[in-house]
Design a protein around this motif. Sequence first.
Motif, PDB file in Angstrom:
ATOM      1  N   GLU A 167      10.047  21.715  -9.060  1.00  8.80           N
ATOM      2  CA  GLU A 167       9.629  21.011  -7.839  1.00  8.80           C
ATOM      3  C   GLU A 167       9.787  19.502  -8.013  1.00  8.80           C
ATOM      4  OE1 GLU A 167       5.677  21.946  -6.548  1.00  8.80           O
ATOM      5  OE2 GLU A 167       6.089  24.095  -6.461  1.00  8.80           O
ATOM      6  N   ARG A 168       9.431  19.003  -9.173  1.00  7.42           N
ATOM      7  CA  ARG A 168       9.564  17.572  -9.445  1.00  7.42           C
ATOM      8  C   ARG A 168      11.012  17.143  -9.394  1.00  7.42           C
ATOM      9  NH1 ARG A 168       8.632  12.685 -10.767  1.00  7.42           N
ATOM     10  NH2 ARG A 168       9.401  11.652 -12.610  1.00  7.42           N
ATOM     11  N   LYS A 169      11.895  17.919  -9.998  1.00 11.21           N
ATOM     12  CA  LYS A 169      13.322  17.564  -9.987  1.00 11.21           C
ATOM     13  C   LYS A 169      13.842  17.471  -8.556  1.00 11.21           C
ATOM     14  CE  LYS A 169      14.788  19.193 -14.503  1.00 11.21           C
ATOM     15  NZ  LYS A 169      15.650  20.125 -15.241  1.00 11.21           N
ATOM     16  N   ARG A 170      13.356  18.364  -7.707  1.00  9.14           N
ATOM     17  CA  ARG A 170      13.783  18.319  -6.299  1.00  9.14           C
ATOM     18  C   ARG A 170      13.181  17.114  -5.569  1.00  9.14           C
ATOM     19  NH1 ARG A 170      12.939  24.547  -4.747  1.00  9.14           N
ATOM     20  NH2 ARG A 170      12.120  24.566  -6.819  1.00  9.14           N
ATOM     21  N   ALA A 171      12.016  16.677  -5.990  1.00 10.69           N
ATOM     22  CA  ALA A 171      11.325  15.566  -5.313  1.00 10.69           C
ATOM     23  C   ALA A 171      11.852  14.202  -5.751  1.00 10.69           C
ATOM     24  CB  ALA A 171       9.829  15.644  -5.573  1.00 10.69           C
ATOM     25  N   ILE A 172      12.443  14.110  -6.926  1.00 14.55           N
ATOM     26  CA  ILE A 172      12.858  12.813  -7.478  1.00 14.55           C
ATOM     27  C   ILE A 172      13.814  12.046  -6.561  1.00 14.55           C
ATOM     28  CG2 ILE A 172      14.200  11.733  -9.345  1.00 14.55           C
ATOM     29  CD1 ILE A 172      12.749  13.579 -11.295  1.00 14.55           C
ATOM     30  N   PRO A 173      14.897  12.645  -6.020  1.00 13.93           N
ATOM     31  CA  PRO A 173      15.802  11.853  -5.163  1.00 13.93           C
ATOM     32  C   PRO A 173      15.086  11.246  -3.944  1.00 13.93           C
ATOM     33  CG  PRO A 173      16.848  13.913  -5.791  1.00 13.93           C
ATOM     34  CD  PRO A 173      15.423  13.998  -6.244  1.00 13.93           C
ATOM     35  N   ASP A 174      14.202  12.026  -3.309  1.00 14.43           N
ATOM     36  CA  ASP A 174      13.480  11.508  -2.154  1.00 14.43           C
ATOM     37  C   ASP A 174      12.542  10.375  -2.568  1.00 14.43           C
ATOM     38  OD1 ASP A 174      12.496  11.528   0.623  1.00 14.43           O
ATOM     39  OD2 ASP A 174      10.646  12.304  -0.289  1.00 14.43           O
ATOM     40  N   ILE A 230       3.695   9.799  -9.949  1.00 11.50           N
ATOM     41  CA  ILE A 230       2.942  10.110 -11.175  1.00 11.50           C
ATOM     42  C   ILE A 230       2.335  11.506 -11.071  1.00 11.50           C
ATOM     43  CG2 ILE A 230       0.885   9.494 -12.517  1.00 11.50           C
ATOM     44  CD1 ILE A 230       1.626   6.536 -11.930  1.00 11.50           C
ATOM     45  N   GLY A 231       1.840  11.843  -9.883  1.00 11.96           N
ATOM     46  CA  GLY A 231       1.283  13.180  -9.672  1.00 11.96           C
ATOM     47  C   GLY A 231       2.300  14.270  -9.923  1.00 11.96           C
ATOM     48  N   THR A 232       3.538  14.060  -9.481  1.00 13.42           N
ATOM     49  CA  THR A 232       4.574  15.073  -9.728  1.00 13.42           C
ATOM     50  C   THR A 232       4.898  15.161 -11.212  1.00 13.42           C
ATOM     51  OG1 THR A 232       6.441  13.572  -9.368  1.00 13.42           O
ATOM     52  CG2 THR A 232       5.613  14.775  -7.433  1.00 13.42           C
ATOM     53  N   GLN A 233       4.824  14.042 -11.915  1.00 12.18           N
ATOM     54  CA  GLN A 233       5.057  14.073 -13.374  1.00 12.18           C
ATOM     55  C   GLN A 233       3.982  14.887 -14.069  1.00 12.18           C
ATOM     56  OE1 GLN A 233       5.074   9.875 -14.268  1.00 12.18           O
ATOM     57  NE2 GLN A 233       7.311   9.739 -14.222  1.00 12.18           N
ATOM     58  N   VAL A 234       2.730  14.692 -13.672  1.00 13.84           N
ATOM     59  CA  VAL A 234       1.614  15.412 -14.287  1.00 13.84           C
ATOM     60  C   VAL A 234       1.740  16.909 -14.004  1.00 13.84           C
ATOM     61  CG1 VAL A 234      -0.898  15.725 -14.216  1.00 13.84           C
ATOM     62  CG2 VAL A 234       0.075  13.430 -14.276  1.00 13.84           C
ATOM     63  N   ARG A 235       2.008  17.249 -12.735  1.00 16.22           N
ATOM     64  CA  ARG A 235       2.158  18.669 -12.383  1.00 16.22           C
ATOM     65  C   ARG A 235       3.324  19.294 -13.130  1.00 16.22           C
ATOM     66  NH1 ARG A 235       1.189  16.680  -7.243  1.00 16.22           N
ATOM     67  NH2 ARG A 235       3.346  16.997  -6.598  1.00 16.22           N
ATOM     68  N   GLN A 276       0.831  -1.199   0.000  1.00 19.25           N
ATOM     69  CA  GLN A 276       0.000   0.000   0.000  1.00 19.25           C
ATOM     70  C   GLN A 276       0.868   1.252   0.000  1.00 19.25           C
ATOM     71  OE1 GLN A 276      -2.388  -0.766   3.451  1.00 19.25           O
ATOM     72  NE2 GLN A 276      -3.941  -1.909   2.305  1.00 19.25           N
ATOM     73  N   GLN A 277       1.943   1.239   0.790  1.00 17.00           N
ATOM     74  CA  GLN A 277       2.865   2.376   0.806  1.00 17.00           C
ATOM     75  C   GLN A 277       3.508   2.569  -0.555  1.00 17.00           C
ATOM     76  OE1 GLN A 277       5.694   2.512   4.088  1.00 17.00           O
ATOM     77  NE2 GLN A 277       4.310   1.259   5.313  1.00 17.00           N
ATOM     78  N   LEU A 278       3.892   1.462  -1.199  1.00 16.45           N
ATOM     79  CA  LEU A 278       4.512   1.544  -2.511  1.00 16.45           C
ATOM     80  C   LEU A 278       3.523   2.095  -3.539  1.00 16.45           C
ATOM     81  CD1 LEU A 278       7.015   1.039  -4.247  1.00 16.45           C
ATOM     82  CD2 LEU A 278       6.213  -1.301  -4.594  1.00 16.45           C
ATOM     83  N   GLN A 279       2.277   1.641  -3.486  1.00 13.62           N
ATOM     84  CA  GLN A 279       1.267   2.153  -4.409  1.00 13.62           C
ATOM     85  C   GLN A 279       1.055   3.650  -4.210  1.00 13.62           C
ATOM     86  OE1 GLN A 279      -2.019  -0.465  -3.519  1.00 13.62           O
ATOM     87  NE2 GLN A 279      -1.512  -1.858  -5.201  1.00 13.62           N
ATOM     88  N   ALA A 280       1.001   4.101  -2.966  1.00 11.19           N
ATOM     89  CA  ALA A 280       0.831   5.526  -2.686  1.00 11.19           C
ATOM     90  C   ALA A 280       2.028   6.320  -3.205  1.00 11.19           C
ATOM     91  CB  ALA A 280       0.652   5.752  -1.185  1.00 11.19           C
ATOM     92  N   LEU A 281       3.216   5.762  -3.051  1.00  8.07           N
ATOM     93  CA  LEU A 281       4.420   6.438  -3.532  1.00  8.07           C
ATOM     94  C   LEU A 281       4.415   6.546  -5.056  1.00  8.07           C
ATOM     95  CD1 LEU A 281       7.174   7.670  -2.848  1.00  8.07           C
ATOM     96  CD2 LEU A 281       8.137   5.380  -2.998  1.00  8.07           C
ATOM     97  N   VAL A 282       4.017   5.474  -5.742  1.00  7.22           N
ATOM     98  CA  VAL A 282       3.939   5.502  -7.211  1.00  7.22           C
ATOM     99  C   VAL A 282       2.916   6.555  -7.646  1.00  7.22           C
ATOM    100  CG1 VAL A 282       3.210   4.170  -9.230  1.00  7.22           C
ATOM    101  CG2 VAL A 282       4.757   3.149  -7.556  1.00  7.22           C
ATOM    102  N   ALA A 283       1.776   6.614  -6.946  1.00  9.61           N
ATOM    103  CA  ALA A 283       0.762   7.627  -7.272  1.00  9.61           C
ATOM    104  C   ALA A 283       1.325   9.031  -7.064  1.00  9.61           C
ATOM    105  CB  ALA A 283      -0.484   7.412  -6.425  1.00  9.61           C
ATOM    106  N   GLU A 284       2.075   9.229  -5.995  1.00  6.59           N
ATOM    107  CA  GLU A 284       2.697  10.528  -5.728  1.00  6.59           C
ATOM    108  C   GLU A 284       3.682  10.886  -6.837  1.00  6.59           C
ATOM    109  OE1 GLU A 284       5.619  12.523  -2.336  1.00  6.59           O
ATOM    110  OE2 GLU A 284       4.435  10.753  -1.823  1.00  6.59           O
TER     111      GLU A 284
END
Length: 170
Positions: A144-151, A129-134, A119-127
């Motif tokens: 913002e996405r570039k900064r979020a990718i390493p985390d 994908i959300g950053t990709q869309v934004r 469930q955590q992995l699914q939520a992370l994948v959704a997050e």
Amino acid sequence: MNSLGPLVLVVSGEPLASSLVIARGMRQQHASVIKLVRKHAETLGRFGPLGFEIRKGKSLPQGGFAKSTEYAMLNERQAALLISLMRNTDDVIEFKAGLIAEFYRMRDALSQRTQNLYQQLQALVAEEIGTQVRASFGSRLMLERKRAIPDLKTRRERLEQEIQPALQLH
């Protein structure tokens, strides 16, 4: 039962019971239990590799150590077979029921943990994908996405590593 300590331990993602705990619970000498394990090693081996370990003896006041103890670590099926080979008394039947219940409880807990990790992995994948869309909407969001990718990568790798041992149980 509680005076025995934990009946089942999780070792490398697998619930196991030691011949030491089984001997105490069955009120048998450990030497006779380990002898029974050795006698039926081939049959027990049908249910997975039979693991033997050695526990270092206690330190003695005069120096040195007491004799070390060899014991077997048994998976659920091996432990069930071993205890089925032993004579039944009321105490032994009670221990057998407790050991089997503990294996089931441990298996359910591991399964629940695995489901939670998925469930955590699914939520992370959704997050992710959300950053990709934004990011597709503009340059500030892309930054913002570039900064979020390493985390996101770090969290995903951690979850996948935790899930991996659980997959080996099935």
